[in-house]
Scaffold this active site. Sequence first.
Site, mmCIF file in Angstrom:
data_model
loop_
_atom_site.group_PDB
_atom_site.id
_atom_site.type_symbol
_atom_site.label_atom_id
_atom_site.label_comp_id
_atom_site.label_asym_id
_atom_site.label_seq_id
_atom_site.Cartn_x
_atom_site.Cartn_y
_atom_site.Cartn_z
ATOM 1 N N ARG B 307 9.039 -4.856 -6.838
ATOM 2 C CA ARG B 307 8.230 -4.229 -5.788
ATOM 3 C C ARG B 307 7.429 -5.280 -5.014
ATOM 4 N NH1 ARG B 307 6.657 0.928 -3.897
ATOM 5 N NH2 ARG B 307 8.042 1.981 -5.335
ATOM 6 N N GLU B 719 -1.013 5.230 -4.287
ATOM 7 C CA GLU B 719 -1.067 3.763 -4.316
ATOM 8 C C GLU B 719 -1.411 3.107 -2.981
ATOM 9 O OE1 GLU B 719 2.046 2.131 -7.391
ATOM 10 O OE2 GLU B 719 2.872 3.862 -6.357
#
Lengths: 480, 790
Positions: B307, B719
């Site tokens: 990520r 997030e």
Amino acid sequence: MIPEISFVLDGSIVTIDFTKPSSRGPTTTVLNYLRSLPGHKGVKEGCAEGDCGACTVVLGELVGNKSIRYKSADSCLLFLPMIHGRQLITVENLKDPSGELHPVQSAMVESSGSQCGFCTPGIVMSLFSLYKSTDHPTRLQIDDALTGNLCRCTGYKPIIEAAAHACVHKGLDHLSRDYSRIVGLLKSIPQAPIHIKTKLQSYFKPTSLSAVFSHRRQHPDAVIVSGATDVALRVTKKHELIPEIIDLSDIAELKAITNTATTLTIGAGVTLTEAMPRIEHDFPALYKMLSVFGSQQIRNLATFGGNLGSASPIGDALPVLMAYGAKVVLKRPNGKRDVSLDDYFLGYRKTARAANELITAIVIPKLKNGAAVRSYKISKRKDLDISTLSGGFRLDAKNSGTVKNIVLAYGGMAERTKRATTAEQFLVGKQWNRQTVERAMPLIDKDFTPISDARAGAEFRKVAARNLLLKFWTDTVMNE
Amino acid sequence: MNTPPHESGEKHVTGEAVYIDDIPVNAQLLAGRVVYSPHAHARIVSFDLSQAKKVLGVHAVLCHKDIPGHNQMGPVVKDEPCLAMDEVVCIGQAVFLIAAETEEQCLEAEKKIKIKYELLEPILTLEKAIEKNNLLGPPRTMHRGDAEAALKSSPHTIKGVLRTGAQEHWYLETQICLCVPGEGKEINVFSSTQHPSETQALIAGVLGVGKHDVVVEVRRMGGAFGGKETQGNHAACWSALLCNATKRPVKVRLFRDDDQKMTGKRHRILAKYEVGFDDDGMLNAFKVEVNSDAGCATDLSFAILERTMLHTDNCYYVPNFSILARAWKTNLPSNTAFRGFGGPQGMAIAETAVDRVARFLKKDAAEIRHKNFYGIESRNVTQYGQTVENNRLFLLYDQLMKSSEYSRRKREVNEFNAANEFQKKGLAITPVKFGISFTTTYLNQAGALVNVYKDGTILVNHGGTEMGQGLHTKIHQIAAAEFGVSLDKVKVNATNTSKVPNTSPTAASAGADLNGMAVKNAIDTLKSRIATAMVQIFLDENPDIPSLHNSIVFKDDWIIDSDHPERKILFSDAMPLMNLRQVSLSATGFYKTPNIEWDKKKSWGRPFNYYAFGMCVSEVMIDVLTGQHTLLRTDILHDVGDSLNPAIDMGQVEGGYIQGVGWCTTEEIKWDDKGNLLTHSPDTYKIPSVQDIPKDFRVELLQGVPNPNAIRKSKAVAEPPLMLALSTWLAIKDAISAVADHELEPEFALPATNEVILLSIENLKARMRSSDGEAVLKAPLTAKTSRSKT
């Protein structure tokens, strides 16, 4: 002397007799006591060191004969005997018996002030304490009330909004209806000296100084607590079973504040919260330091005596007290002496106090003709953080602009609160201007060998210590 | 849709919300304690538990040999023993377990354990790990175009190094699990876990029983933030082992300091980058090398590293891109998921590079950012091949630049800085583009079980867990809206592996997206069954004109034939009829995200269902003499599609941002040279407090931007807002840079603690002295300085 304690909880008097074999020890924290009860699981343990506020409760204290003062406190830092004679209020007590939420509770729901909810009971209790003490609080007052409560979810904004919405009813709520009955209950609890002896521990909570002296003679190793915000950690974090404790929190002689034309004398048992309004006018630099000292929950417990007694090298209030030329009053059974703070700190948590002496007060002289005192605290986080370093500085200048006398006291730079004597000596007799100040800055290094630790590296401490002198100079120049 | 407050709000504020430590347990409850390694790396030579077992009240003292099943709790790679065998690889690694009647007895028993270690050399820094080539696994790469060649041909290049620090989750509720024995092999587990199915699997593994014997239930967590995605499993496995050994209920609750010492953190990274660009600041090439500190085991480190790679572009189109990413093994607790999951580190690299390009060209960084945003029609494909669809960057930028009065304030900041020597202000705008979906594609699935009872009340079970983010509130709303009933008819149950099996963790911000769809799927099934029966019921009353199945609607607590509105029945009155007509009122639901594919080997594909966008302007002031900073004002505009619950989404945006501010400023993690965590309690580890939030804090949700790819046109939120804090971080850098009148590039790192700020300023001053004498330092103190805040 009584071997048990009594306090008000859930509207009635609870008495704990520590001598019963099944009973807990006297250094049981109020947090652990409450969580052992079926009806008080709302109080949470987040850190067990007074840094997160999830365990916040409110203590109701009798003031005079007919009113109650409400104060927030971290229940993880309270030993049970410390709440003797007080009302213990928890999050479970806020809802109206009819089932209606307390104004601070409903405001928190409406503003989405809770997410995971674990810090929420503590926050609600801090808001309740604010609700009872302050109508239409300012943002500053709201922030101050909440500084001792960490929330990891919300970013605090909705909680601040809840405080502003809720605290507009002059403190009135269902507890107000029950007020006089609670006052009656509190008055019925005898304020006698307490002595709890269990198989493993002895906890003595006297009401007079003479009792303290006689008890100390018999138990020279007893730990003295005055607020216990430091000593409690030995129990909660190091799991120590402290065998003997003398708790000074019920001694009226230590709670006096005396104001004369030339000095302010603060009893060793006065909490920082109680002292602050008396300090604000004459000692603004000390006031400024106290306002970033711990949190409201801590200041409601912590005392000057405790701060001076533990003599931590990073004791927040100590450098500025030194700058004000404060003296510690040390009493022994047959006399007393005043010791200047310059002579008081000897080494790491070591002081000039003799074994048979007790800190009873601190005397702070008022400033004369134009002396300037400033305090500085440098910490990673602005609030509820122990100083990385701190400074308490004083300048007495002549009319000509030369330095007559200067005090540059630092915390966090050595094993004790310490002055930068080389730089001080250099400055005396010189013009108080930027050039001399900048020449004096490197001299600060001569008196200190700061360490690197969890809070910061030595280089940072060194640079910041030098810079504080320049900052002091700018502040003195700018404000005149 | 209604926007009710958090479904547990009232329980939170009254203290009635039950967390695991509050569950009433009978007097047989034992306290569990974990005895962990005090050494970062050592061989266990010998140990003796006999004296510890004799302590009064002690019921079990366990070592690895006492584990009936597999001694393993690694979630992906099986490299984490549940209890250490012959070697310990970090301080905080569990070695023994104790169960006793009181915590004091546990402590006493711990003192009586004899163990001999032979110390081995630990690796405690990324530099050392790299020097020793202590790779956790094969390096990963991602390429588009030819970055090397493009760098050579770029008019300008800038090279740099960036370090970002670890971050402790600091959930308010520490890791905890309560296990209660059932009959036979059964065990009931109350765990604070984001991933009940994995907790169940690992417990079944250590106990050597089938998963059907293990029931894991999660009512709520007192915060998690990724810290309980895998590491909630640990306390669960330990308490399960003690419960199994004693056949009594056992609770393992980590003391705060132990939690901080034992659990993993956000991965710190050491990144090297080189960026190529032209005179206008158009980016042409970006070459990035990421070194991530995985700690002592794999945990989720590779997915997190991936990520990071997927977010080193942040919002910028760079035609030639090359990323080399490596995870390194060190003797620290295994680092783990933390809100953003590697994304923040990737974006910090991108934003640093763009910031430096702007400083080099002496242009406003806002302009350089805008210029390099992904395009709408062209320049819209990421370095991993996904087209950036429904791009909201320009919309956000235009609105936020205006509402934040960026240009005016930029001028004012410059004026302030010219007039003040000891206080400097800084201003920065940064964007966020965050990919929504698990990049481990198969995890993008969810299940639900919806029961309707004869009184018309509805019980919704789904695989997601509630950690404060408001997932249950949103599911509650979705279920009530889909059934057309009022909220009080619906209850969301505690998450339970015996109700909904084989679930994915509640993570990747996808909780509402995935579980909301699964719940809707179950409700669609039920509604169809009910509609079929209703057609029959209406037919009995109106034999001539039958109602059509498709015309049966569920609305305002009624079931109505929309073609013949007089044919209607209250939902609650209809349910007993369903029972009489033998209609099943229980249905499962399932959902998997469509149209995503990701080739991990080639680092190419469409890993994300969609992107979430946000933007933030921060203004800070720093004290040049102490390095302390004040956050003066923050303006946020964030994209959540059509919000399911604006109050909850605002809370996520504000809270995420502040958590990011912590990572960027005061949250500093330090270890000593033996691997001991120095910042192991809130005394030294400083998360933001109430006074650290912006003095002026303006947060808005972007309006009128429905998201076609998720439930009810909403968008994931958890997030992405964390990374809005990079604007605060770069505003601090901007203020530092002002000390040298923006002529020199300041040294900088993340977090920007007062120490980093002050030493960076000192470094600038030293460089100024060496370059042009002491001119700046000797500048006269102007009267204006006096009016600044002290």
